[in-house]
Design an enzyme around this catalytic site. Structure first.
Site, PDB file in Angstrom:
ATOM      1  N   LYS A 297      67.638  43.049   7.241  1.00 17.44           N
ATOM      2  CA  LYS A 297      67.665  44.456   6.801  1.00 17.44           C
ATOM      3  C   LYS A 297      67.806  45.380   8.005  1.00 17.44           C
ATOM      4  CE  LYS A 297      65.003  43.373   2.685  1.00 17.44           C
ATOM      5  NZ  LYS A 297      63.783  43.433   1.907  1.00 17.44           N
TER       6      LYS A 297
ATOM      7  N   GLN B  63      57.661  44.497   2.889  1.00 15.99           N
ATOM      8  CA  GLN B  63      58.235  43.203   2.530  1.00 15.99           C
ATOM      9  C   GLN B  63      57.251  42.406   1.669  1.00 15.99           C
ATOM     10  OE1 GLN B  63      61.357  42.300   3.095  1.00 15.99           O
ATOM     11  NE2 GLN B  63      61.086  40.329   2.085  1.00 15.99           N
TER      12      GLN B  63
ATOM     13  N   ASP C 166      62.898  50.987  -2.021  1.00 15.36           N
ATOM     14  CA  ASP C 166      62.928  49.597  -2.484  1.00 15.36           C
ATOM     15  C   ASP C 166      62.626  49.521  -3.987  1.00 15.36           C
ATOM     16  OD1 ASP C 166      63.327  46.915  -1.758  1.00 15.36           O
ATOM     17  OD2 ASP C 166      61.185  46.553  -1.474  1.00 15.36           O
TER      18      ASP C 166
HETATM   19  N1  LIG Z   1      60.009  44.401  -0.706  1.00 17.02           N
HETATM   20  C1  LIG Z   1      60.865  43.432  -1.091  1.00 17.02           C
HETATM   21  N2  LIG Z   1      60.549  42.165  -0.857  1.00 17.02           N
HETATM   22  C2  LIG Z   1      61.396  41.193  -1.285  1.00 17.02           C
HETATM   23  C3  LIG Z   1      62.619  41.504  -1.898  1.00 17.02           C
HETATM   24  C4  LIG Z   1      62.926  42.868  -2.107  1.00 17.02           C
HETATM   25  O1  LIG Z   1      63.990  43.230  -2.674  1.00 17.02           O
HETATM   26  N3  LIG Z   1      62.020  43.804  -1.686  1.00 17.02           N
HETATM   27  N4  LIG Z   1      63.523  40.499  -2.218  1.00 17.02           N
HETATM   28  C5  LIG Z   1      63.277  39.138  -1.809  1.00 17.02           C
HETATM   29  C6  LIG Z   1      63.870  38.669  -0.532  1.00 17.02           C
HETATM   30  N5  LIG Z   1      64.957  39.460   0.027  1.00 17.02           N
HETATM   31  C7  LIG Z   1      64.680  40.699   0.506  1.00 17.02           C
HETATM   32  O2  LIG Z   1      63.598  41.052   0.851  1.00 17.02           O
HETATM   33  C8  LIG Z   1      66.251  38.922   0.247  1.00 17.02           C
HETATM   34  C9  LIG Z   1      66.498  37.588   0.115  1.00 17.02           C
HETATM   35  C10 LIG Z   1      67.769  37.070   0.407  1.00 17.02           C
HETATM   36  C11 LIG Z   1      68.767  37.918   0.832  1.00 17.02           C
HETATM   37  C12 LIG Z   1      70.127  37.425   1.223  1.00 17.02           C
HETATM   38  O3  LIG Z   1      71.019  38.218   1.446  1.00 17.02           O
HETATM   39  N6  LIG Z   1      70.316  36.128   1.356  1.00 17.02           N
HETATM   40  C13 LIG Z   1      71.583  35.622   1.811  1.00 17.02           C
HETATM   41  C14 LIG Z   1      71.382  34.346   2.564  1.00 17.02           C
HETATM   42  C15 LIG Z   1      70.424  34.490   3.693  1.00 17.02           C
HETATM   43  C16 LIG Z   1      70.853  33.765   4.939  1.00 17.02           C
HETATM   44  O4  LIG Z   1      72.029  33.664   5.197  1.00 17.02           O
HETATM   45  O5  LIG Z   1      69.937  33.336   5.651  1.00 17.02           O
HETATM   46  C17 LIG Z   1      72.509  35.399   0.612  1.00 17.02           C
HETATM   47  O6  LIG Z   1      71.998  35.215  -0.514  1.00 17.02           O
HETATM   48  O7  LIG Z   1      73.711  35.406   0.836  1.00 17.02           O
HETATM   49  C18 LIG Z   1      68.517  39.253   0.950  1.00 17.02           C
HETATM   50  C19 LIG Z   1      67.280  39.751   0.655  1.00 17.02           C
HETATM   51  C20 LIG Z   1      61.794  38.870  -1.662  1.00 17.02           C
HETATM   52  N7  LIG Z   1      61.082  39.902  -1.060  1.00 17.02           N
END
Ligand SMILES: Nc1nc2c(c(=O)[nH]1)N[C@@H](CN(C=O)c1ccc(C(=O)N[C@@H](CCC(=O)O)C(=O)O)cc1)CN2
Length: 284
Positions: free
Chosen positions: A58, A102, A125
């Protein structure tokens, strides 16, 4: 578009890029008008490696689009009272436009109390009860980022939820619950499924749109998918494995998101977009 089995792949990466390009332009306009960049505060409690990765992603993306990020790492021993105080301070800080806490926080912390300390205008968020109620009643609050990102994917691929049967598997406060609300607001007929649901496969078999948000790797099997259904995988399990058994599901689905490159990138793109929205709104 890439073809995978019978299904067309819905690229969250492409959808996220379009959102992010526009966000970068708007962040530059904000900086030009105010002499400062929009600012997102990122709060991370403890040292969970996956959470560290997501927060780093992020912050890197913020830097790319011209958003300043103010990172606040806190030890796992942080108490609920300390976290609430810190978030209240960020809510009152005029230099901070958006706040991200987070998830998950360590088990001894009351996560809901911490989320509720985020001022509604800075809840980029979309995790507070205020934002949830606004979303459910069609107000102007910020949407929860992953469900909002999923709606953007549906729109980008011309999937109109109106009159469709949407099955949401999972009922977490920041994913499953708001997901169903957003689909309902677009006139889908929504069924929520969860760990106590009986005969889940037969319910999923009736779905035109399936959103998997269970947090269990490859939990949703291909044989559950109605031929031609739209499948969105919101799973982010260890090793970049989704909640849907992709190879099986792609044989039957009409449209499907991959992991990685599906829902995840749009989550971050919406977070940044809403941070710039918040910055403009706070200035107005
Ligand atoms: N406060 C929050 N916590 C969490 C959220 C949220 O939206 N707000 N969501 C999830 C985890 N998350 C963001 O926090 C998240 C998970 C995965 C991805 C992402 O882009 N993954 C990539 C692959 C990652 C990599 O290459 O290592 C993908 O899917 O292409 C973004 C955000 C839990 N916590």
């Amino acid at each position: 578009m890439t073809d995978t089995g019978n299904a067309v792949l819905m690229s969250g990466t492409d959808v996220a890029r379009a959102i992010t390009d526009r966000t970068a332009q708007r962040a530059a306009q904000f900086a030009e008008k105010t002499g400062r960049k929009p600012c997102l505060a990122t709060v991370l409690v403890g040292d969970d490696p996956a959470s560290e990765t997501y927060v780093r992603m992020k912050r890197n993306r913020c830097a790319k689009v011209g958003i300043e990020s103010k990172h606040v790492p806190l030890p796992a021993s942080t108490t609920t009272a300390q976290l609430v105080e810190l978030i209240t301070d960020l809510s009152n800080d005029p230099a901070v436009n958006g706040i991200l806490l987070q998830h998950p926080v360590p088990a001894h912390i009351d996560e809901r109390a911490a989320f509720e300390a985020i001022a509604p205008g800075k809840d980029v968020d979309g995790v507070t009860m205020h934002s949830f109620a606004d979303m459910a009643f069609g107000g102007k609050g910020f949407a929860s980022c992953t469900p909002a990102g999923i709606m953007r994917i549906l729109d980008a691929y011309d999937v109109d939820p109106r009159g469709k049967h949407a099955v949401v598997i999972g009922r977490s406060p920041i994913l499953g619950k708001p997901m169903g609300m957003l689909l309902l607001a677009r006139d889908a007929t929504v069924t929520y499924c969860h760990s106590k649901t009986q005969d889940l496969p037969s319910i999923v078999r009736t779905a035109d749109i399936v959103v998997a948000a269970v947090g269990r790797p490859e939990f949703v099997r291909g044989e559950w998918i109605k031929p031609g259904a739209v499948v969105l995988d919101a799973g982010y399990n260890e090793g970049n494995v989704g909640d849907v058994a992709f190879d099986e599901a792609a044989v039957r689905a009409g449209l499907i998101t991959p992991v990685p490159g599906g829902v995840g990138p749009t989550t971050i793109a919406v977070l940044l977009e809403q941070t710039v929205d918040a910055a403009f709104e706070q200035r107005a």
